[in-house]
Design a protein around this motif. Structure first.
Motif, PDB file in Angstrom:
ATOM      1  N   LEU A   1      -3.972 -20.267  17.671  1.00 45.78           N
ATOM      2  CA  LEU A   1      -2.518 -20.070  17.729  1.00 45.78           C
ATOM      3  C   LEU A   1      -1.861 -20.576  16.454  1.00 45.78           C
ATOM      4  N   ALA A   2      -2.270 -21.764  16.008  1.00 45.35           N
ATOM      5  CA  ALA A   2      -1.699 -22.350  14.799  1.00 45.35           C
ATOM      6  C   ALA A   2      -1.992 -21.502  13.569  1.00 45.35           C
ATOM      7  N   ALA A   3      -3.104 -20.749  13.625  1.00 49.52           N
ATOM      8  CA  ALA A   3      -3.482 -19.877  12.508  1.00 49.52           C
ATOM      9  C   ALA A   3      -2.745 -18.537  12.548  1.00 49.52           C
ATOM     10  N   GLY A   4      -1.871 -18.363  13.523  1.00 47.21           N
ATOM     11  CA  GLY A   4      -1.065 -17.143  13.594  1.00 47.21           C
ATOM     12  C   GLY A   4      -1.622 -16.053  14.471  1.00 47.21           C
ATOM     13  N   MET A   5      -2.640 -16.371  15.271  1.00 41.91           N
ATOM     14  CA  MET A   5      -3.196 -15.368  16.180  1.00 41.91           C
ATOM     15  C   MET A   5      -2.438 -15.342  17.498  1.00 41.91           C
ATOM     16  N   ARG A   6      -2.552 -14.214  18.171  1.00 42.22           N
ATOM     17  CA  ARG A   6      -2.107 -14.122  19.560  1.00 42.22           C
ATOM     18  C   ARG A   6      -3.338 -14.351  20.432  1.00 42.22           C
ATOM     19  N   VAL A   7      -3.177 -15.182  21.451  1.00 44.79           N
ATOM     20  CA  VAL A   7      -4.334 -15.679  22.183  1.00 44.79           C
ATOM     21  C   VAL A   7      -4.169 -15.449  23.684  1.00 44.79           C
ATOM     22  N   VAL A   8      -5.237 -14.961  24.281  1.00 48.17           N
ATOM     23  CA  VAL A   8      -5.319 -14.858  25.737  1.00 48.17           C
ATOM     24  C   VAL A   8      -6.398 -15.831  26.197  1.00 48.17           C
ATOM     25  N   VAL A   9      -6.018 -16.761  27.039  1.00 52.23           N
ATOM     26  CA  VAL A   9      -6.938 -17.767  27.547  1.00 52.23           C
ATOM     27  C   VAL A   9      -7.347 -17.410  28.970  1.00 52.23           C
ATOM     28  N   GLY A  10      -8.645 -17.450  29.224  1.00 51.00           N
ATOM     29  CA  GLY A  10      -9.159 -17.275  30.574  1.00 51.00           C
ATOM     30  C   GLY A  10      -9.826 -18.557  31.029  1.00 51.00           C
ATOM     31  N   ASP A  11      -9.541 -18.992  32.248  1.00 53.11           N
ATOM     32  CA  ASP A  11     -10.131 -20.218  32.764  1.00 53.11           C
ATOM     33  C   ASP A  11     -10.040 -20.181  34.282  1.00 53.11           C
ATOM     34  N   VAL A  12     -11.020 -20.770  34.957  1.00 51.08           N
ATOM     35  CA  VAL A  12     -11.016 -20.800  36.415  1.00 51.08           C
ATOM     36  C   VAL A  12     -10.047 -21.843  36.953  1.00 51.08           C
ATOM     37  N   ASN A  13      -9.656 -22.797  36.104  1.00 45.95           N
ATOM     38  CA  ASN A  13      -8.776 -23.882  36.529  1.00 45.95           C
ATOM     39  C   ASN A  13      -7.321 -23.499  36.282  1.00 45.95           C
TER      40      ASN A  13
ATOM     41  N   ALA B   1      -4.551 -24.885  37.340  1.00 46.90           N
ATOM     42  CA  ALA B   1      -3.662 -26.000  37.028  1.00 46.90           C
ATOM     43  C   ALA B   1      -3.694 -26.330  35.545  1.00 46.90           C
ATOM     44  N   ASN B   2      -4.889 -26.363  34.966  1.00 41.72           N
ATOM     45  CA  ASN B   2      -5.003 -26.619  33.527  1.00 41.72           C
ATOM     46  C   ASN B   2      -4.384 -25.487  32.716  1.00 41.72           C
ATOM     47  N   GLY B   3      -4.523 -24.264  33.211  1.00 41.06           N
ATOM     48  CA  GLY B   3      -3.920 -23.131  32.521  1.00 41.06           C
ATOM     49  C   GLY B   3      -2.410 -23.222  32.509  1.00 41.06           C
ATOM     50  N   ALA B   4      -1.830 -23.596  33.644  1.00 37.80           N
ATOM     51  CA  ALA B   4      -0.380 -23.752  33.726  1.00 37.80           C
ATOM     52  C   ALA B   4       0.092 -24.862  32.801  1.00 37.80           C
ATOM     53  N   ARG B   5      -0.700 -25.924  32.704  1.00 39.47           N
ATOM     54  CA  ARG B   5      -0.356 -27.040  31.812  1.00 39.47           C
ATOM     55  C   ARG B   5      -0.376 -26.587  30.352  1.00 39.47           C
ATOM     56  N   LEU B   6      -1.373 -25.794  30.001  1.00 32.74           N
ATOM     57  CA  LEU B   6      -1.448 -25.279  28.637  1.00 32.74           C
ATOM     58  C   LEU B   6      -0.230 -24.434  28.311  1.00 32.74           C
ATOM     59  N   LEU B   7       0.156 -23.565  29.221  1.00 33.78           N
ATOM     60  CA  LEU B   7       1.320 -22.707  29.000  1.00 33.78           C
ATOM     61  C   LEU B   7       2.594 -23.522  28.838  1.00 33.78           C
ATOM     62  N   SER B   8       2.724 -24.565  29.654  1.00 33.52           N
ATOM     63  CA  SER B   8       3.944 -25.371  29.584  1.00 33.52           C
ATOM     64  C   SER B   8       4.010 -26.193  28.309  1.00 33.52           C
TER      65      SER B   8
ATOM     66  N   PHE C   1      -2.221 -16.595  29.816  1.00 34.56           N
ATOM     67  CA  PHE C   1      -3.274 -17.242  30.588  1.00 34.56           C
ATOM     68  C   PHE C   1      -3.621 -16.375  31.790  1.00 34.56           C
ATOM     69  N   VAL C   2      -4.924 -16.204  32.029  1.00 28.92           N
ATOM     70  CA  VAL C   2      -5.415 -15.423  33.156  1.00 28.92           C
ATOM     71  C   VAL C   2      -6.473 -16.239  33.886  1.00 28.92           C
ATOM     72  N   VAL C   3      -6.298 -16.434  35.187  1.00 29.62           N
ATOM     73  CA  VAL C   3      -7.330 -17.112  35.966  1.00 29.62           C
ATOM     74  C   VAL C   3      -8.592 -16.247  35.926  1.00 29.62           C
ATOM     75  N   THR C   4      -9.683 -16.820  35.460  1.00 29.38           N
ATOM     76  CA  THR C   4     -10.895 -16.040  35.189  1.00 29.38           C
ATOM     77  C   THR C   4     -12.135 -16.825  35.561  1.00 29.38           C
ATOM     78  N   ASP C   5     -12.954 -16.239  36.400  1.00 28.06           N
ATOM     79  CA  ASP C   5     -14.305 -16.737  36.656  1.00 28.06           C
ATOM     80  C   ASP C   5     -15.240 -15.861  35.836  1.00 28.06           C
ATOM     81  N   VAL C   6     -15.807 -16.400  34.777  1.00 25.03           N
ATOM     82  CA  VAL C   6     -16.576 -15.572  33.846  1.00 25.03           C
ATOM     83  C   VAL C   6     -17.868 -15.042  34.448  1.00 25.03           C
ATOM     84  N   ALA C   7     -18.271 -15.549  35.603  1.00 22.77           N
ATOM     85  CA  ALA C   7     -19.454 -15.013  36.276  1.00 22.77           C
ATOM     86  C   ALA C   7     -19.132 -13.740  37.047  1.00 22.77           C
ATOM     87  N   GLN C   8     -17.842 -13.412  37.190  1.00 23.77           N
ATOM     88  CA  GLN C   8     -17.408 -12.239  37.935  1.00 23.77           C
ATOM     89  C   GLN C   8     -16.997 -11.127  36.973  1.00 23.77           C
TER      90      GLN C   8
END
Length: 288
Positions: free
Chosen positions: A26-38, A40-47, A57-64
């Motif tokens: 993000l600091a380098a000027g990219m647009r970023v999509v974060v996937g994570d199963v957690n 709560a942590n995703g909401a914290r990152l967004l805030s 942010f997208v809730v993501t289970d990478v095994a699925q």
């Protein structure tokens, strides 16, 4: 329509190394999509770091498979494409003596670490190939995937699979100018690595690696940023260690992580920063 800023997807990006990577990109000027199963942590990152124009942010289970497909689709739909994919999501996984590891825990370890990297690369490469403009894929392996004795058996085996997958994917995708590299961290100061034993690990650091300082998520994020950008244009198929010289010296991780011999007295599964509790059972008693 795709903007001029590069678009990146980071799995396991809501905490630890993944979070540091997302913030660095993000600091380098990219647009970023974060996937994570957690979530709560995703909401914290967004805030804390969220900008509707640059971060999703997208809730993501990478095994699925459906979750991974939806994550990549979000990058295409919201930001217009995909230039950088960081397959970072992982778990501590199955632990305990070889003869006491449950097969289901072994399979779950490989589902997140190995299958997750495969699925991310599968769907990410499709977008990059279709665009015809190349791209960079960075897979998170580990120093434990390169030698014996540097981590739990199932985790180490799965991370070794990531290294081999990276080499083969790099060969297959090179004609499309898609680079594929792996990063192999050593001891990094994250909740998943440190757990409740941080003080003991820091105290034992001189016995584990020659570099006097503990690795940080930002150290790994800097390396990923290099691999994501044009300065690494001719680098592909590599497994790059970032371990403070640990493997150059010889792996001594188990002595730092497990001075009391707990990994020989318990078996179970460690879910890392997913928000799910570690399950362990005494080898002569019930689960806890």
């Amino acid at each position: 329509m795709k903007s001029s800023e590069p678009v990146a997807v980071v799995t396991g990006g809501a905490s630890g190394i993944g979070r540091a990577i997302a913030l660095r990109l993000l600091a380098a000027g990219m647009r970023v999509v974060v996937g994570d199963v957690n979530a709560a942590n995703g909401a914290r990152l967004l805030s804390e770091a969220g900008d509707p124009g640059t971060l999703r942010f997208v809730v993501t289970d990478v095994a699925q498979e459906a979750d991974v497909a939806a994550l990549i689709d979000t990058a295409v739909r919201d930001f217009g494409g995909l230039d950088v994919l960081v397959n970072n999501a992982g778990v501590g996984g199955a632990f305990g003596p070889l003869t006491d590891i449950d097969a289901a825990d072994w399979d779950r370890t490989f589902a997140v670490i190995g299958r997750g990297v495969f699925l991310g690369t599968k769907y990410g490469a499709r977008v990059m190939i279709s665009a015809g403009t190349g791209g960079s894929i960075v897979n998170m392996s580990s120093a434990a995937g390169l030698v014996g004795g540097a981590g739990p058996l199932a985790y180490s085996a799965a991370k070794a699979a990531v290294v081999n997958f990276t080499a083969n994917a790099a060969v297959e995708l090179a004609p499309h100018r898609i680079r594929v590299n792996a990063v192999c961290p050593g001891l990094i100061d994250t909740p998943m690595v440190m757990g409740r034993n941080r003080a003991a690990i820091v105290d034992g650091l001189p016995a584990v690696q020659p570099w006097p300082d503990l690795g940080t998520p930002e150290h790994i994020a800097g390396l990923v940023h290099f691999l994501a950008g044009p300065d690494s244009e001719f680098v592909t198929g590599e497994a790059i260690r970032a371990d403070g010289g640990m493997l150059a010296w010889g792996p001594r991780m188990e002595s730092a992580h497990d001075r009391t011999g707990a990994t020989r007295r318990f078996a179970g599964f460690a879910d890392g920063s997913t928000g799910r509790p570690t399950v362990k059972r005494a080898l002569d008693g019930p689960s806890s």
